[in-house]
Motif scaffolding. Structure first.
Motif, PDB file in Angstrom:
ATOM      1  N   MET A 158       0.829  -1.199   0.000  1.00 23.12           N
ATOM      2  CA  MET A 158       0.000   0.000   0.000  1.00 23.12           C
ATOM      3  C   MET A 158       0.869   1.256   0.000  1.00 23.12           C
ATOM      4  SD  MET A 158      -2.996   1.312   0.078  1.00 23.12           S
ATOM      5  CE  MET A 158      -3.855   2.757   0.587  1.00 23.12           C
ATOM      6  N   ALA A 159       1.876   1.273   0.858  1.00 21.27           N
ATOM      7  CA  ALA A 159       2.759   2.446   0.918  1.00 21.27           C
ATOM      8  C   ALA A 159       3.528   2.597  -0.389  1.00 21.27           C
ATOM      9  CB  ALA A 159       3.719   2.328   2.093  1.00 21.27           C
ATOM     10  N   ASP A 160       3.906   1.457  -0.996  1.00 19.27           N
ATOM     11  CA  ASP A 160       4.613   1.497  -2.276  1.00 19.27           C
ATOM     12  C   ASP A 160       3.729   2.087  -3.370  1.00 19.27           C
ATOM     13  OD1 ASP A 160       6.793   0.350  -1.062  1.00 19.27           O
ATOM     14  OD2 ASP A 160       6.413  -1.661  -1.835  1.00 19.27           O
ATOM     15  N   LEU A 161       2.456   1.690  -3.375  1.00 14.63           N
ATOM     16  CA  LEU A 161       1.526   2.195  -4.383  1.00 14.63           C
ATOM     17  C   LEU A 161       1.344   3.704  -4.221  1.00 14.63           C
ATOM     18  CD1 LEU A 161      -0.482   1.634  -6.678  1.00 14.63           C
ATOM     19  CD2 LEU A 161      -2.218   1.245  -4.939  1.00 14.63           C
ATOM     20  N   LYS A 162       1.194   4.151  -2.980  1.00 17.37           N
ATOM     21  CA  LYS A 162       1.011   5.581  -2.728  1.00 17.37           C
ATOM     22  C   LYS A 162       2.258   6.364  -3.158  1.00 17.37           C
ATOM     23  CE  LYS A 162      -1.247   8.604   0.520  1.00 17.37           C
ATOM     24  NZ  LYS A 162      -2.104   9.199  -0.484  1.00 17.37           N
ATOM     25  N   ALA A 163       3.426   5.845  -2.876  1.00 21.43           N
ATOM     26  CA  ALA A 163       4.672   6.502  -3.271  1.00 21.43           C
ATOM     27  C   ALA A 163       4.785   6.558  -4.794  1.00 21.43           C
ATOM     28  CB  ALA A 163       5.866   5.777  -2.672  1.00 21.43           C
ATOM     29  N   ALA A 164       4.441   5.456  -5.457  1.00 21.52           N
ATOM     30  CA  ALA A 164       4.492   5.417  -6.920  1.00 21.52           C
ATOM     31  C   ALA A 164       3.475   6.382  -7.517  1.00 21.52           C
ATOM     32  CB  ALA A 164       4.234   3.999  -7.418  1.00 21.52           C
ATOM     33  N   PHE A 165       2.300   6.487  -6.877  1.00 24.85           N
ATOM     34  CA  PHE A 165       1.261   7.411  -7.335  1.00 24.85           C
ATOM     35  C   PHE A 165       1.749   8.856  -7.218  1.00 24.85           C
ATOM     36  CE2 PHE A 165      -2.502  10.035  -6.178  1.00 24.85           C
ATOM     37  CZ  PHE A 165      -3.179   9.958  -7.383  1.00 24.85           C
TER      38      PHE A 165
END
Length: 84
Positions: A1-8
């Motif tokens: 989840m944190a990775d997705l938010k960072a990528a976003f």
């Protein structure tokens, strides 16, 4: 989840530095995916007939109704990657 938010967040920053300005339909898609990812389903009344831009934005966002924030984030990331 944190990775997705960072990528976003990275994709949002990259969207401001694309080599070419996308066409209007692509810009609407970028806008709608961003709004869906950050705020969820569209709410409120559809803008009136005289507000063509607001109406187009509202309609593009409304088409994504029911899409999860994570899905919208991933679609946004994929779209920006495709435009680079």
């Amino acid at each position: 989840m944190a990775d997705l938010k960072a990528a976003f967040e990275k994709a949002v920053a990259e969207s401001k530095q694309l080599p070419e300005k996308p066409d209007n339909m692509t810009l609407l898609k970028i806008y709608a995916l961003y709004k869906q990812a950050t705020q969820g389903d569209v709410e409120g009344k559809r803008p009136g007939f005289t507000d063509m831009v607001g109406r187009a934005k509202f309609d593009a966002w409304a088409e994504l109704k029911g899409k999860s924030g994570d899905e919208a984030m991933q679609d946004y990331i994929d779209l920006i990657e495709g435009l680079k």
